[in-house]
Design an enzyme around this catalytic site. Structure first.
Site, PDB file in Angstrom:
ATOM      1  N   CYS A  11      -2.351  -7.552  -8.125  1.00  0.00           N
ATOM      2  CA  CYS A  11      -3.890  -7.007  -7.595  1.00  0.00           C
ATOM      3  C   CYS A  11      -4.395  -6.513  -8.861  1.00  0.00           C
ATOM      4  CB  CYS A  11      -3.445  -6.140  -6.313  1.00  0.00           C
ATOM      5  SG  CYS A  11      -4.992  -5.776  -5.541  1.00  0.00           S
ATOM      6  N   HIS A  71      -0.026  -9.149  -2.222  1.00  0.00           N
ATOM      7  CA  HIS A  71       0.774  -8.106  -2.458  1.00  0.00           C
ATOM      8  C   HIS A  71       2.092  -8.464  -1.936  1.00  0.00           C
ATOM      9  CE1 HIS A  71      -1.774  -4.873  -3.951  1.00  0.00           C
ATOM     10  NE2 HIS A  71      -2.688  -5.287  -3.337  1.00  0.00           N
ATOM     11  N   GLU A 111       5.097  -7.299  -2.535  1.00  0.00           N
ATOM     12  CA  GLU A 111       5.934  -6.016  -2.382  1.00  0.00           C
ATOM     13  C   GLU A 111       5.465  -5.331  -0.934  1.00  0.00           C
ATOM     14  OE1 GLU A 111       3.126  -6.238  -4.087  1.00  0.00           O
ATOM     15  OE2 GLU A 111       2.093  -3.957  -3.967  1.00  0.00           O
TER      16      GLU A 111
END
Lengths: 233, 80
Positions: free
Chosen positions: A86, A203, A205
């Site tokens: 990002c 994302h 994660e």
């Protein structure tokens, strides 16, 4: 394997990345402050998401001038693995480690939702655990994820298989409606020519635990951290 | 010395903000508005002189992103 998560003022996905690397994958991980001048000794460097320097001037433009970035550039030249997620992707573009730039979403909306991605290149260190064409469901959260590059750059990227992830629908089809960002070629993630620097707007994660609604983000970290299990070298 | 830097999106690059403002202007009884481009205006004041060459370098490397933006520089030097 030793990982660094770089923290800029305004980074806000640093703890998520740290948690996944250390707690989910059990890998030795340190935070590195943007004023630190060295990332020597790390095999994987993560530039996390957020709003470094409040997105002033351009997203990632000021973070790129941070003291730590000189060492990140050296690590990239050295073949170390670098992933920008990002805002981290935006920083990598501003640092010219990746081609192109990210501008305001075509819709002007901040888009925060799970998106389907198609793995266009499974021969990178970041996607080696994936099958070619595999679909991943990973959230995006950005206002400026509209990838742009000039036609010559795009042709070069295609020739070098640098387009790694593209937005698609649940069936894996790449259609206009699957795509409010306006991103060129529906690009969600790209790598550099050498293949050791990777930037993506989604994302991974945030998709590493069933509680979060998807574990598909693990495929990226698995590729990086457990290459043996993925059948890669 | 004082320098002004104006950064605008390249003509070939879509400017979503500009499009939104153009559409809003059309709602102000201005159906003829063809285009709006939104950029940045920066005023740089310096006690010492910054050479024009240095300013161009700063614009290329930092104040603008040449992938998506053009820039122009206006330099004002106080009358002697």
């Amino acid at each position: 394997m030793k990982c660094a998560v770089v923290r800029f003022p305004g980074s806000n996905c640093d703890q998520d990345c740290y948690h996944v690397l250390r707690d989910v994958f059990g890998v030795e991980t340190d935070y590195v402050w943007h004023k630190d001048t060295s990332v020597a000794g790390y095999d994987l460097i993560v530039l996390p998401g957020g709003f470094s320097y409040g997105d002033y001037l351009r997203c990632g433009a000021i973070a790129r001038t941070s003291p730590v970035m000189r060492s990140v550039l050296a690590a990239a030249a050295d073949g170390k693995l670098i992933i920008g997620i990002c805002n981290g992707f935006q920083v990598l573009c501003e640092a010219r480690l990746l081609p192109g730039a990210l501008i305001r979403n075509r819709s002007l909306h901040f888009i925060c939702e799970h998106r389907w991605l198609r793995v266009e290149n499974a021969d990178t260190p970041f996607t080696s655990a994936c099958q070619p064409g595999q679909l991943l469901r990973i959230p995006v959260a950005h206002g400026e994820g509209n990838y742009r590059a000039d036609p010559e750059t795009l042709a070069e990227m295609k020739a070098n298989r640098q387009i790694v992830l593209r937005y698609c629908d649940a069936e894996g089809q790449i259609r206009e409606s699957a795509h409010p960002h306006g991103s060129l070629e529906k690009i969600a993630g790209i790598c550099n020519r050498a293949g050791n620097v990777f930037g993506l707007m989604p994302h991974p994660e945030r998709a590493c635990d069933e509680l979060l609604g998807s574990v598909d983000g693990n495929m990226i970290f698995q590729s990086l951290l457990l290459p043996a299990s993925a059948g890669a070298v | 010395m004082k320098a002004t830097v104006i950064v605008t999106p390249k003509p070939s690059v879509l400017d979503p903000q500009g499009v939104a403002v153009r559409d809003a202007l059309r709602h102000h009884d201005l159906p003829g508005v063809a285009s709006v481009r939104i950029g940045k205006y920066m005023e740089i004041e310096s006690d010492g002189d910054i050479s024009e060459e240095k300013l161009h370098e700063l614009c290329r490397d930092f104040l603008s992103n040449p992938v998506i933006e053009d820039y122009r520089i206006e330099i004002e030097t106080p009358a002697p």
